[in-house]
Design a protein around this motif. Structure first.
Motif, PDB file in Angstrom:
ATOM      1  N   LEU A   1     -48.785 -15.154  -3.758  1.00 31.57           N
ATOM      2  CA  LEU A   1     -48.414 -14.935  -2.444  1.00 31.57           C
ATOM      3  C   LEU A   1     -47.111 -14.931  -2.598  1.00 31.57           C
ATOM      4  O   LEU A   1     -46.204 -16.268  -3.128  1.00 31.57           O
ATOM      5  N   GLY A   2     -46.937 -14.880  -1.204  1.00 31.67           N
ATOM      6  CA  GLY A   2     -45.164 -15.923  -1.230  1.00 31.67           C
ATOM      7  C   GLY A   2     -45.341 -16.618  -0.785  1.00 31.67           C
ATOM      8  O   GLY A   2     -45.730 -16.424  -0.299  1.00 31.67           O
ATOM      9  N   THR A   3     -44.380 -17.700  -0.352  1.00 33.89           N
ATOM     10  CA  THR A   3     -44.208 -18.552   0.388  1.00 33.89           C
ATOM     11  C   THR A   3     -44.786 -19.142   1.773  1.00 33.89           C
ATOM     12  O   THR A   3     -43.479 -17.333   1.879  1.00 33.89           O
ATOM     13  N   TYR A   4     -45.611 -19.731   2.521  1.00 39.92           N
ATOM     14  CA  TYR A   4     -45.135 -19.731   3.511  1.00 39.92           C
ATOM     15  C   TYR A   4     -43.528 -19.923   4.278  1.00 39.92           C
ATOM     16  O   TYR A   4     -43.788 -19.334   6.048  1.00 39.92           O
ATOM     17  N   VAL A   5     -42.602 -20.308   3.510  1.00 37.47           N
ATOM     18  CA  VAL A   5     -41.102 -19.614   3.841  1.00 37.47           C
ATOM     19  C   VAL A   5     -40.662 -18.922   3.759  1.00 37.47           C
ATOM     20  O   VAL A   5     -40.105 -18.660   5.709  1.00 37.47           O
TER      21      VAL A   5
ATOM     22  N   GLU B   1     -42.341 -18.948  -7.663  1.00 31.26           N
ATOM     23  CA  GLU B   1     -42.574 -18.097  -6.705  1.00 31.26           C
ATOM     24  C   GLU B   1     -43.347 -16.342  -6.941  1.00 31.26           C
ATOM     25  O   GLU B   1     -42.549 -16.202  -8.070  1.00 31.26           O
ATOM     26  N   ALA B   2     -44.357 -16.571  -6.080  1.00 30.30           N
ATOM     27  CA  ALA B   2     -45.082 -14.754  -6.608  1.00 30.30           C
ATOM     28  C   ALA B   2     -44.276 -14.205  -6.175  1.00 30.30           C
ATOM     29  O   ALA B   2     -42.940 -13.050  -6.167  1.00 30.30           O
ATOM     30  N   PHE B   3     -44.259 -13.291  -4.705  1.00 29.95           N
ATOM     31  CA  PHE B   3     -44.144 -11.750  -4.180  1.00 29.95           C
ATOM     32  C   PHE B   3     -43.164 -12.464  -3.157  1.00 29.95           C
ATOM     33  O   PHE B   3     -43.094 -13.302  -2.497  1.00 29.95           O
ATOM     34  N   THR B   4     -41.983 -11.941  -3.255  1.00 29.79           N
ATOM     35  CA  THR B   4     -40.208 -12.130  -3.010  1.00 29.79           C
ATOM     36  C   THR B   4     -39.898 -11.689  -1.554  1.00 29.79           C
ATOM     37  O   THR B   4     -39.328 -11.492  -0.724  1.00 29.79           O
ATOM     38  N   GLY B   5     -40.859 -10.464  -0.992  1.00 29.12           N
ATOM     39  CA  GLY B   5     -40.602  -9.627   0.540  1.00 29.12           C
ATOM     40  C   GLY B   5     -42.033  -9.221   1.360  1.00 29.12           C
ATOM     41  O   GLY B   5     -43.257  -9.412   0.165  1.00 29.12           O
ATOM     42  N   PHE B   6     -41.666  -9.461   2.249  1.00 28.07           N
ATOM     43  CA  PHE B   6     -43.033  -8.908   3.473  1.00 28.07           C
ATOM     44  C   PHE B   6     -42.015  -7.875   4.188  1.00 28.07           C
ATOM     45  O   PHE B   6     -41.154  -8.251   4.482  1.00 28.07           O
ATOM     46  N   TRP B   7     -43.321  -6.805   4.826  1.00 28.29           N
ATOM     47  CA  TRP B   7     -42.803  -6.049   5.569  1.00 28.29           C
ATOM     48  C   TRP B   7     -43.747  -7.079   6.804  1.00 28.29           C
ATOM     49  O   TRP B   7     -44.571  -7.215   6.435  1.00 28.29           O
ATOM     50  N   ILE B   8     -43.193  -5.983   8.024  1.00 28.49           N
ATOM     51  CA  ILE B   8     -43.364  -7.106   9.174  1.00 28.49           C
ATOM     52  C   ILE B   8     -44.849  -5.269   9.993  1.00 28.49           C
ATOM     53  O   ILE B   8     -43.805  -4.002   9.708  1.00 28.49           O
ATOM     54  N   GLY B   9     -45.776  -5.498  10.402  1.00 32.56           N
ATOM     55  CA  GLY B   9     -46.075  -4.808  11.125  1.00 32.56           C
ATOM     56  C   GLY B   9     -46.953  -4.860  12.051  1.00 32.56           C
ATOM     57  O   GLY B   9     -47.480  -6.290  12.812  1.00 32.56           O
ATOM     58  N   LYS B  10     -47.868  -4.451  13.038  1.00 32.42           N
ATOM     59  CA  LYS B  10     -48.486  -4.569  13.718  1.00 32.42           C
ATOM     60  C   LYS B  10     -50.291  -3.666  13.849  1.00 32.42           C
ATOM     61  O   LYS B  10     -50.159  -2.585  13.755  1.00 32.42           O
TER      62      LYS B  10
ATOM     63  N   SER C   1     -52.484 -20.162  -2.063  1.00 32.95           N
ATOM     64  CA  SER C   1     -51.406 -20.739  -0.813  1.00 32.95           C
ATOM     65  C   SER C   1     -50.014 -20.086  -1.083  1.00 32.95           C
ATOM     66  O   SER C   1     -49.919 -19.962  -2.000  1.00 32.95           O
ATOM     67  N   GLY C   2     -49.897 -19.954  -0.114  1.00 32.62           N
ATOM     68  CA  GLY C   2     -48.388 -19.670   0.088  1.00 32.62           C
ATOM     69  C   GLY C   2     -47.681 -21.008  -0.184  1.00 32.62           C
ATOM     70  O   GLY C   2     -45.890 -20.936   0.194  1.00 32.62           O
ATOM     71  N   TYR C   3     -47.835 -22.167  -0.069  1.00 30.28           N
ATOM     72  CA  TYR C   3     -47.119 -23.062  -0.239  1.00 30.28           C
ATOM     73  C   TYR C   3     -46.420 -23.949  -1.085  1.00 30.28           C
ATOM     74  O   TYR C   3     -46.447 -23.522  -1.979  1.00 30.28           O
ATOM     75  N   SER C   4     -44.832 -23.807  -0.471  1.00 32.80           N
ATOM     76  CA  SER C   4     -43.735 -24.061  -1.450  1.00 32.80           C
ATOM     77  C   SER C   4     -43.976 -25.030  -2.557  1.00 32.80           C
ATOM     78  O   SER C   4     -43.367 -24.873  -3.821  1.00 32.80           O
ATOM     79  N   GLY C   5     -44.366 -25.537  -1.930  1.00 30.13           N
ATOM     80  CA  GLY C   5     -43.944 -27.240  -2.854  1.00 30.13           C
ATOM     81  C   GLY C   5     -45.267 -26.984  -4.567  1.00 30.13           C
ATOM     82  O   GLY C   5     -44.895 -27.324  -4.975  1.00 30.13           O
ATOM     83  N   PHE C   6     -45.882 -25.889  -4.561  1.00 31.59           N
ATOM     84  CA  PHE C   6     -46.754 -25.711  -5.308  1.00 31.59           C
ATOM     85  C   PHE C   6     -45.355 -25.033  -6.855  1.00 31.59           C
ATOM     86  O   PHE C   6     -46.345 -25.314  -7.688  1.00 31.59           O
ATOM     87  N   TYR C   7     -44.647 -24.406  -6.076  1.00 28.52           N
ATOM     88  CA  TYR C   7     -43.708 -23.374  -7.237  1.00 28.52           C
ATOM     89  C   TYR C   7     -42.638 -23.475  -7.270  1.00 28.52           C
ATOM     90  O   TYR C   7     -42.090 -22.752  -8.100  1.00 28.52           O
ATOM     91  N   THR C   8     -41.679 -24.185  -6.797  1.00 29.05           N
ATOM     92  CA  THR C   8     -39.917 -23.834  -6.087  1.00 29.05           C
ATOM     93  C   THR C   8     -39.453 -24.984  -7.492  1.00 29.05           C
ATOM     94  O   THR C   8     -38.611 -25.283  -7.099  1.00 29.05           O
ATOM     95  N   ASP C   9     -40.502 -25.867  -7.719  1.00 28.75           N
ATOM     96  CA  ASP C   9     -39.916 -27.105  -9.046  1.00 28.75           C
ATOM     97  C   ASP C   9     -40.837 -27.148  -9.989  1.00 28.75           C
ATOM     98  O   ASP C   9     -42.028 -27.338 -10.301  1.00 28.75           O
ATOM     99  N   PRO C  10     -40.829 -25.919 -10.934  1.00 31.44           N
ATOM    100  CA  PRO C  10     -41.477 -25.808 -12.352  1.00 31.44           C
ATOM    101  C   PRO C  10     -41.157 -27.335 -13.326  1.00 31.44           C
ATOM    102  O   PRO C  10     -42.659 -26.586 -14.215  1.00 31.44           O
ATOM    103  N   LYS C  11     -40.422 -27.826 -12.872  1.00 27.78           N
ATOM    104  CA  LYS C  11     -40.017 -29.284 -13.979  1.00 27.78           C
ATOM    105  C   LYS C  11     -42.012 -30.574 -13.248  1.00 27.78           C
ATOM    106  O   LYS C  11     -42.248 -30.923 -13.955  1.00 27.78           O
ATOM    107  N   LYS C  12     -41.802 -29.472 -12.395  1.00 26.18           N
ATOM    108  CA  LYS C  12     -43.118 -30.172 -11.419  1.00 26.18           C
ATOM    109  C   LYS C  12     -44.725 -30.233 -11.665  1.00 26.18           C
ATOM    110  O   LYS C  12     -45.899 -31.213 -12.079  1.00 26.18           O
TER     111      LYS C  12
END
Length: 449
Positions: free
Chosen positions: A164-168, A395-404, A145-156
């Motif tokens: 995945l990278g986050t959806y944000v 958070e896992a992967f910090t980058g994305f490339w864009i494709g078609k 899941s790329g939901y950022s709320g799972f990962y951005t606060d490890p204290k939680k």
């Protein structure tokens, strides 16, 4: 409810594990006594648990991830396992329904005695169990899941790490592309009304791409897309939307395109969050609706998406070649056709094996969490972006490339040149990422140290 857990305990795996001579970093004979007191860890085995929709409206495509992970683990087992222990993956089908996610998690923890949860699929389903998993101190590794709320606060959620990278992050990067290339168009969105969809909208808004409710923003409840998204597509058509962003699972993207096709709605551009844009899944779902492969390929062609990893259609990529070979030889699932879901499952298997090796022979739950937080740079993967794990973020992967997508349903870099973009899950800028992926070893086994 289908349960493929039994596949992971097949006699074939035991026989292959016992028969193979250990080699390299995997070839260690002494098994630590400490493991005996850790749930799911014995002298000969590491038991991992996973939840995902193997059946139901959200299952197409995602129901291949577990078989791909198991195939990679079986390959590792055939080489002697991890420090002499074979990896066993026990999988439960939650049909993408939170009630079943709760009951199946209980079974994995209390009956199957798993060491860790690995690769579980789904945002809203995982929300129903993440607090309990963390409260128990169970490693919750590489969640799909790329939901950022799972990962951005490890204290939680101290035991939970993304796959995945986050959806944000992804939406901010796609939003930058939209702002630069579609400023004269009417951009709309269809998204599922959960944290997945809301995360997508949040990232786009940060990039300056916003929508008007009930006009350029159409919504649906996840799980209802099986009956089609005719009303949502009609709404966007009536509001002259000619660029449609999709923040939803793969079956919803297929439903949206099918409904648009049905009502004669032809947006100039589809832009889809990566987890919703797998080509095989898209064509399979449309095929079930009576749409021929050539027609579905034409409908997909030109669609823009993003990825943290190589496209599964990149035949010359060394990770793609290695994982395809393992998939051909070890995947015993009902549908082993190579695609993005298989690639993701293989990569999680590879990443999990890396972490287990990195911890060492004395495998404990706190030990693997501490190791991952401190050693993101040592964890190899197929991704074209580094991992972001630290004590400050999971958070896992910090980058994305864009494709078609081209006419052969292969995602190719926009303008034929791949640039990987990076940003954070907050308000940081989108910048170009320079990163060189470590090579895969000849035996396709991770090397840590």
């Amino acid at each position: 409810m289908r349960n493929r857990a039994s596949l992971s305990r097949s006699p074939r795996s035991f026989i292959s594990t016992a028969a193979v001579v250990l080699a390299g970093a995997l070839a260690l004979s002494a098994v630590p006594a400490q493991g005996a007191s850790t749930p799911g860890v014995s002298a000969t085995e590491i038991v991992l648990g996973m939840q995902l929709p193997q059946t139901g409206a959200a299952s197409p495509g995602y129901n291949k991830v577990d078989d791909a992970m198991r195939a990679y683990f079986d390959y590792v087992n055939s080489k002697g396992g991890v420090y002499g222990r074979k990896i066993t993956l026990v999988v439960k089908d939650d049909t993408y329904k939170a009630g079943l996610t709760v009951s199946t998690a209980s079974a994995l923890i209390n009956k199957d005695k798993v060491f860790a949860m690995v690769g579980s699929v789904g945002t809203q389903t995982h929300i129903s169990v993440i607090k309990d998993i963390n409260r128990r101190g169970i490693p919750d590794l590489f969640v799909n899941s790329g939901y950022s709320g799972f990962y951005t606060d490890p204290k939680k959620y101290p035991t939970t790490f993304g796959a995945l990278g986050t959806y944000v992050v992804e939406a901010k990067i796609l939003g930058k592309h939209i702002k630069e290339n579609y400023s004269k168009n009417t951009v709309g969105i269809v998204y599922q009304t959960d944290d997945f969809g809301r995360n997508t909208v949040e990232g786009l808004a940060t990039a300056g791409v916003t929508f008007t409710a009930k006009k350029t923003a159409a919504t649906f409840i996840a799980g209802t897309q099986g009956s089609g998204l005719d009303a949502q597509m009609q709404q966007l058509k009536d509001n002259n939307v000619d660029v449609v962003v999709v923040g939803a699972v793969a079956s919803a993207f297929a439903a949206a395109v099918s409904s648009a096709n049905k009502i004669g709605y032809k947006p100039a551009q589809w832009i889809v969050i990566s987890v919703g844009a797998d080509a095989t899944t898209f064509q399979t779902i449309l095929g079930a609706r009576g749409i021929a492969p050539a027609v579905s390929a034409a409908l997909l062609a030109g669609t823009i998406s993003a990825s943290h990893a190589p496209s599964p259609g990149e035949a010359d990529d060394e990770f793609v070649k290695a994982f395809k070979k393992i998939n051909d030889e070890f995947n015993k699932g009902p549908d082993k056709r190579w695609d993005n879901n298989i690639l993701q499952g293989m990569n999680i298997g590879y990443l999990t094996t890396s972490a287990l090796l990195g911890v060492g022979k004395d495998l404990t739950r706190p030990g693997i969490i501490k190791y991952i937080e401190a050693n993101a740079a040592k964890l190899p993967s197929a991704a074209l972006s580094p991992l972001g794990y630290s004590t400050k973020t999971h958070e896992a992967f910090t980058g994305f490339w864009i494709g078609k997508y081209d006419a052969a349903t292969v995602l190719k870099p926009i303008d034929a040149t791949r640039k990987v973009w990076t940003t954070d899950s907050a308000k940081g800028a989108v910048t170009e990422l320079k990163y060189t992926r470590p090579a895969i070893a000849a035996d396709a086994l991770p090397k840590v140290g």
